[in-house]
Write a protein that holds these residues in place. Sequence first.
Motif, PDB file in Angstrom:
ATOM      1  N   ALA A 112       1.609  -0.198  -0.752  1.00 39.98           N
ATOM      2  CA  ALA A 112       1.265  -1.597  -0.507  1.00 39.98           C
ATOM      3  C   ALA A 112       2.419  -2.263   0.231  1.00 39.98           C
ATOM      4  N   MET A 151      -5.594  -4.811  -7.510  1.00 44.04           N
ATOM      5  CA  MET A 151      -4.810  -5.636  -6.594  1.00 44.04           C
ATOM      6  C   MET A 151      -5.727  -6.385  -5.632  1.00 44.04           C
ATOM      7  N   LYS A 152      -6.726  -5.692  -5.112  1.00 41.57           N
ATOM      8  CA  LYS A 152      -7.667  -6.331  -4.199  1.00 41.57           C
ATOM      9  C   LYS A 152      -8.443  -7.441  -4.910  1.00 41.57           C
ATOM     10  N   LYS A 178       7.802  -3.494  -0.191  1.00 39.27           N
ATOM     11  CA  LYS A 178       6.842  -2.400  -0.193  1.00 39.27           C
ATOM     12  C   LYS A 178       6.758  -1.773  -1.580  1.00 39.27           C
ATOM     13  N   TYR A 235       3.999  -6.064   1.505  1.00 44.60           N
ATOM     14  CA  TYR A 235       3.989  -7.534   1.446  1.00 44.60           C
ATOM     15  C   TYR A 235       4.978  -8.037   2.487  1.00 44.60           C
ATOM     16  N   MET A 241       3.552  -7.331  -6.937  1.00 45.79           N
ATOM     17  CA  MET A 241       2.885  -7.562  -5.656  1.00 45.79           C
ATOM     18  C   MET A 241       1.748  -8.580  -5.799  1.00 45.79           C
ATOM     19  N   ALA A 255       3.112  -3.021  -9.363  1.00 45.92           N
ATOM     20  CA  ALA A 255       1.833  -3.532  -8.859  1.00 45.92           C
ATOM     21  C   ALA A 255       1.645  -4.991  -9.253  1.00 45.92           C
ATOM     22  N   ASN A 262      -3.389  -4.487   3.691  1.00 48.71           N
ATOM     23  CA  ASN A 262      -2.019  -4.116   3.335  1.00 48.71           C
ATOM     24  C   ASN A 262      -1.956  -3.107   2.200  1.00 48.71           C
ATOM     25  N   LEU A 263      -3.107  -2.533   1.862  1.00 48.56           N
ATOM     26  CA  LEU A 263      -3.192  -1.498   0.842  1.00 48.56           C
ATOM     27  C   LEU A 263      -3.581  -0.184   1.523  1.00 48.56           C
ATOM     28  N   HIS A 264      -2.806   0.849   1.298  1.00 52.23           N
ATOM     29  CA  HIS A 264      -3.006   2.122   1.979  1.00 52.23           C
ATOM     30  C   HIS A 264      -3.119   3.242   0.936  1.00 52.23           C
ATOM     31  N   ALA A 310      -5.376  -0.054  -6.854  1.00 45.72           N
ATOM     32  CA  ALA A 310      -5.718  -0.718  -5.596  1.00 45.72           C
ATOM     33  C   ALA A 310      -6.870  -1.692  -5.785  1.00 45.72           C
ATOM     34  N   PHE A 320      -4.991  -9.560  -3.297  1.00 43.73           N
ATOM     35  CA  PHE A 320      -4.038  -8.912  -2.391  1.00 43.73           C
ATOM     36  C   PHE A 320      -4.805  -8.397  -1.176  1.00 43.73           C
TER      37      PHE A 320
END
Length: 472
Positions: free
Chosen positions: A91, A65-66, A167, A93, A152, A149, A74-76, A62, A70
């Motif tokens: 995630a 990605m951040k 997703k 999109y 995304m 990942a 939208n990241l959980h 995560a 990203f």
Amino acid sequence: MGKIALTLALTTALSMGGMAVPIAHAAPADGEPAFRALYKEMVETDSSFDTGDCTAVTNKVAERMKAAGFPAENLHLFVPEGHPKAGALVAVYPGRDPKAKAILMLGHIDVVNARRADWTRDPFTMIEEDGYFYGRGTSDMKAQSAIWADNMIRFNQEKYKPLRTIKMALTCGEEGLYLNGAKWLTDNQRDLIDAEFALNEGGAGELDASGKPVAQTLQAAQKVVMNFAVEATNPGGHSSVPRPDNAIYSLARALDRLGQFDFPVQFIDANKGYFTRMAKVVGGETGAAMTAIVANPNDAAANAILNKSPMYHSMLRTTCVATMLSAGHAANALPQRATATVNCRVMPGVSTDEVLATLTKVVNDPEVKVTSQRAYRPSNPAPVTPKILGTAEEVSASIWPGVPVVPHMATGATDAVSLNAAGIPTYGISGLFRDTDGNGVHGLNERIRVKSVMDGRVFLYQLVKAYADQKN
């Protein structure tokens, strides 16, 4: 499950155990250096049950990605209550059409335990050597999870506008020791992961002994695991006065009858497609038998030829086998109880009651009782449609011309079991071609070819885009 520990503010996950998490920003072009760094960090973050932590992996993914841009919203990140090391990451999109159902990229990030003393190299250091990546999880299945990942990240950086929402769910517990994250998400976050279908592990490219690609499988079905107890009981007595009825002998005779029994050939889309298409690849007597069994499932001669292969035998039918025994209570006493565990791998859609009735009939002894111990709820296999198979064939042919895509039914199980049961048809396909020896998956010195990973990355990037832009 109790309350859900949900973290959306990913800045709180910058460290695990006090150690800073290194962040690699995406590189120009197709971002291969950043992908390699992501893949390496995932492999080198131990997520085995005995010594590892899945939550550490999901937090690091995560963060990468951040850092690559990203959107954090939208990241959980989820940590199920009571299971602090079984974290999951979802995630999202967004697509252009809110009415078009999403597609889901599913991957597990837990790995089988590995002891450094047994391995040639450190299992949790990813080493590139002689054209291979070595390390626990390099093949099963952190390569594909890293590609998900990476996809995304690339979609977001390209400002790609898919028709459908895409997703990703990275989960723990597929290997059987942690809490199963795929099932947990279907039970607790069904709407978040809802999709028309999911892509998962299970299908792979097959190389011949020389390293040439010969086929790529698309896993559309998996057998269901069911366990049964077969038990004989008896009043027993002193061993110096044997009696004609004996619980051990009764059980032994029942198991012998079971060992000689074969369930009938049963076809669904997945195994029928496999034997139809592989007949041309295999050729010879075996290939002819594949063609014959598809034309007539009762062809005894074709069945006999294919049954020489334990794998083909299992792919054609439900199988049940005795795996554990327990009997007697003293060396000088007649046994009062003898029990066997029978493990069945059942064709999708067949109920526990059907298998139980068959086993009871085969045992054919009123003194021997058969009972169900463990069973998954039956679910229909994912349908092999032109929309799914045809698209995979087109993308695959652009990378591996002449290599067929072959539907497949796994004799084991993956997280697709949970998603199929929840109404999300799940297909296993990866484009990751493997060697004939299995590449050390679940064993020593796990590895995967560097070329396999890089080609698979291209394939899965293109495949997800192709599916995401499909109209209903």
